[in-house]
Scaffold this active site. Structure first.
Site, mmCIF file in Angstrom:
data_model
loop_
_atom_site.group_PDB
_atom_site.id
_atom_site.type_symbol
_atom_site.label_atom_id
_atom_site.label_comp_id
_atom_site.label_asym_id
_atom_site.label_seq_id
_atom_site.Cartn_x
_atom_site.Cartn_y
_atom_site.Cartn_z
ATOM 1 N N SER A 512 0.953 -1.137 0.065
ATOM 2 C CA SER A 512 -0.061 -0.026 0.057
ATOM 3 C C SER A 512 0.927 1.187 0.000
ATOM 4 C CB SER A 512 -0.935 0.091 1.227
ATOM 5 O OG SER A 512 -1.844 0.835 1.150
ATOM 6 N N ASP A 523 10.205 5.831 -9.963
ATOM 7 C CA ASP A 523 9.929 6.784 -11.029
ATOM 8 C C ASP A 523 10.633 8.097 -11.444
ATOM 9 O OD1 ASP A 523 7.977 4.648 -11.923
ATOM 10 O OD2 ASP A 523 6.312 5.908 -11.031
ATOM 11 N N LYS A 538 -0.558 -4.234 -3.406
ATOM 12 C CA LYS A 538 -2.011 -3.469 -2.696
ATOM 13 C C LYS A 538 -2.100 -2.184 -3.375
ATOM 14 C CE LYS A 538 -4.627 -2.471 1.006
ATOM 15 N NZ LYS A 538 -4.818 -0.940 0.783
#
Length: 757
Positions: A512, A523, A538
């Site tokens: 999560s 990224d 998740k």
């Protein structure tokens, strides 16, 4: 968070809890059963479907397929090892397999009432099965075996078959205990033939750096005591194992007895809720409170941990800094007998339900509670404690420093993205991590490891705050709602608190919010992500909805809350973290690499998808980023310890598929001996020690000088870090990320210091 969610879905009462949240004590007064309220149950079903259909990200259609899923999950929750229901019960239940959807919509409790009443009956019957099986010695020379693959095991055809199943299961439990006791007796006989000097030498070698004078004295006293003991006969050991197995089963059934109809109905409601997706779940009032405590990392109470012990409850630990700890009267080992509120008469809590005692122990900050306890010396004392806010220290961020090649690096461990939604001035993960970064900068670190292994998630706000510490400004995560609306959450602060080398550590249990942090920094190419092949996967957002708000003036009491999936996470590159999680830049073997335990292994998990990427600029200040990754991979390919871990992971996967155990003692011992021999190959994994020394920051050293409990916890953490090959590799990567300019500057500073000295 995932572990906590799974716990809530099962809705079982925990045995070890924080006092102030819950205490379980027995009494000599009869237990008062809660009266069931079918109308409240029907209301819960109605609210469940209403809230989910209106608020869920992608609500499943409540039809026959949905009904079959609920049916399977619910029966598995009631009887996972198939020790209670008969095949005739299942045949009777089967008529409802495709009718549960209709019962939900019609608020019909027929299926639940049928299964609940039958389960209570079968549980009462099963007590006689295991008691009968343990009345006389087992024949351990008989050639028989047991298959523990309960998922594929059919239900027993009749009571005789079920009785036999219980016999085999308790025999396996007793046999395992017997073999272990025999090993201890064999060791005792060997000890009798050894001198004190020989045994002390063995002990010192086993303890290594952990050897202390106090530990040595205790060992010698125990050794002398054992030498004077006569070896026990086979008959004595066999009887002991049956008695201990019986006591264990009695304790388990006593635990189950504490569950009332409302608890079992919560399991049924959760079987329904979780079919919408694995992270939608219902929890009652007490479970909601535990969730709030977990998120905030604090509670109001007396600050102690305890567990049920036979018919009593024992204090097992005092939380450092809590009111009980500060008072110095309550101690580990104390047995609580009565609870009184301020000047009120004390109430005997022996025999009360867990949740009922919780209400008596907990209370607002500043209020008084009096505990009547039995001390370890047998004396009875009344201890007065003023309740206060208790911080669960293990929840919070902590940091350490370590040196390599003249460079100093910082380790920040974040177990949860915690926040207190009710108090904006309270601690939260974002503020605490920022503080630790400043403290590490003050110590002159030249690289930071963010460790979010086993971090199940938490507050999304804190993720944005933490990621923002390491970038200029820009998007951190994209969130899409059920209506298709997309929102991009930004770090809007142009300040970069740390612009040096950064490594983020993840594993299969990083879920999560921790996946969002790792994904964003990956990224941006801001941090090297190392750890398991991928994180948990998740990629959904849940909101906790108080069900009481929908029923004003309700006479049903507290209806609890529903946690439902309302949004999905997307990386700033557009891909979801759902199912796929975050793939490490450097995947390091671990013992669980081949076991199925992620989101992708759940049958009704939501799918992976992608949306348009956000507008962001890749970090361009780390010139040797790719080189550091290349060097790490080369190190790992030649690392015998990591190769051994990978081999161990494959073996564990194979072992996980073996479910048949011999109940013949000779064959059982042979199987165990073979396993022990195989395990010796992997012993170096546990014995591994890296070359680093980890130290607390100065502010914490001051606290540790005053708090022995905190010191013990930090010493234990540092010891674990010193055995952690993954931390070791993270430090190597930080070293590789140092630019040539930084290295030159460091060498220059070192030379200047040398000249001055």
């Amino acid at each position: 968070m995932n572990k906590m969610i799974q716990y809530m879905k099962r809705n079982y009462k925990i045995l070890l809890v924080v006092l102030g949240l819950s205490v379980a004590l027995w009494s000599f007064i009869p237990k008062q059963e809660k009266t069931s309220d079918p109308e409240k149950d029907k209301m819960l079903l109605e609210l469940l479907t209403f809230v989910i259909e209106k608020g869920h990200y992608n609500p499943a259609k409540i039809d026959d397929t949905f009904s079959k899923g609920v049916y399977k999950d619910y029966l598995n929750a009631l009887d996972p090892s198939k020790r209670f229901f008969l095949q005739s019960d299942i045949d009777e239940f089967a008529q409802y397999e495709t009718k549960i959807d209709d019962e939900i919509l019609n608020k019909d409790l027929t299926f639940f009432d049928l299964t609940y009443n039958r389960l209570m009956k079968r549980m009462d019957e099963s007590k006689e099965y295991y008691k009968t099986a343990l009345e006389k010695p087992f024949d351990y020379k008989k050639n028989e075996s047991i298959n523990t693959d309960y998922e594929k095991l059919p239900f027993a055809k009749n009571k005789e078959e079920l009785k036999e199943r219980w016999r085999l299961q308790v025999k396996l439990s007793a046999l395992s205990s017997l073999v272990e006791k025999q090993k201890l007796e064999e060791d005792l006989i060997k000890d009798k033939n050894k001198s004190v000097e020989e045994k002390l030498k063995d002990y010192r070698e086993s303890q290594g750096e952990n050897l202390t004078d106090e530990g040595e004295k205790k060992f010698l006293a125990e050794f002398e005591k054992r030498k004077n003991q006569a070896p026990k006969t086979y008959e004595q050991l066999e009887k002991e194992t049956r008695e201990s197995t019986l006591n264990s089963l009695n304790d388990n059934f006593s635990f189950i007895k504490d569950l009332d109809r409302e608890d079992w109905f919560s399991i049924y409601v959760n079987a329904i809720a979780s079919r919408f997706d694995p992270h939608t779940s219902y929890f009652g009032p007490s479970e909601k409170e535990k969730f709030d405590v977990s998120m905030s990392g604090k509670l109001e109470g007396i600050g102690a941990r305890l567990q049920k012990k036979n018919d009593f409850t024992e204090i097992t630990e005092l939380i450092s800094g809590g009111p009980a700890w500060r008072g110095k009267q309550l101690e580990a080992g104390d047995i609580v007998l009565k609870v009184a509120q301020a000047d009120a008469e004390p109430v005997d809590v022996v025999g009360m339900r867990l949740d009922d005692v919780v209400k008596k122990i907990k209370g607002p900050k500043g209020t008084e509670v009096r505990l009547t306890v039995k001390k370890q010396d047998g004396t009875i004392k009344v201890i007065t404690i003023i309740r206060d806010e208790v911080e669960i220290e293990e929840t919070y961020v902590k940091s350490s420093v370590v040196e390599k090649d003249g460079y100093k690096y910082g380790i920040i461990y974040l177990p949860k993205f915690y926040i207190d939604f009710e108090d904006q001035n309270s601690r939260d993960a974002g503020k605490d991590v920022a503080l630790e970064v400043e403290r590490l900068k003050k110590e002159g670190v030249q690289g930071i490891v963010m460790d979010v292994r086993d971090n199940g998630g938490g507050s999304l706000k804190t993720v944005v705050d933490i990621a923002g510490l390491f970038i200029n400004q820009g998007p951190i995560v994209q969130v899409k709602s059920a209506a298709g609306k997309k929102e991009v959450l930004y770090d809007k602060d142009p300040k970069i608190q740390w612009d040096g080398p950064l490594v983020v550590m993840i594993n299969e249990f990083s879920a999560s919010a921790s996946e969002i942090l790792a994904a964003a920094l990956q990224d941006y190419k801001r941090a090297v992500i190392i750890g398991s092949k991928q994180s948990y996967g998740k990629g959904t957002v849940q909101n906790v909805i108080d069900l009481n708000q929908f029923v004003r003036g309700s006479t049903y009491g507290d209806l609890g809350a529903l946690k439902t999936t309302t949004q999905k996470f997307y990386r700033i590159n557009g891909g979801s973290t759902q199912l796929e999680g975050v793939k490490s830049d450097i995947a390091i073997p671990d013992r669980y690499s081949y076991l199925k335990m992620g989101e992708k292994d759940i049958d009704n998990a939501m799918p992976w998808d992608k949306i348009d990427p956000a507008d962001y600029k890749v970090w361009d200040k780390q010139n040797n980023f790719d080189l550091a990754i290349q060097k790490s991979r080369e190190r790992m390919s030649n690392n015998p310890q990591l190769n051994l871990i990978d081999d161990n992971a494959k073996w564990l996967d194979e072992r996980n598929k073996e479910n048949v155990y011999s109940l013949n003692i000779d064959k059982f011992k042979a199987e165990q001996k073979a396993l022990d021999e195989k395990n010796k190959k992997y012993k170096p994994i546990l014995d591994y020690k890296n070359a680093f020394v980890f130290k607390s920051l100065p502010y914490e050293v001051e606290q540790m000088n005053k708090d022995s409990v905190l010191k013990e916890k930090r010493d234990r953490w540092h010891e674990n870090l010193s055995k952690d090959i993954y931390i070791e590799e993270a430090i190597h990567i930080l070293n590789d990320l140092q630019s040539e300019n930084d290295k030159g500057l460091t060498q220059k500073v070192k030379k200047e210091k040398l000249v001055k000295s």
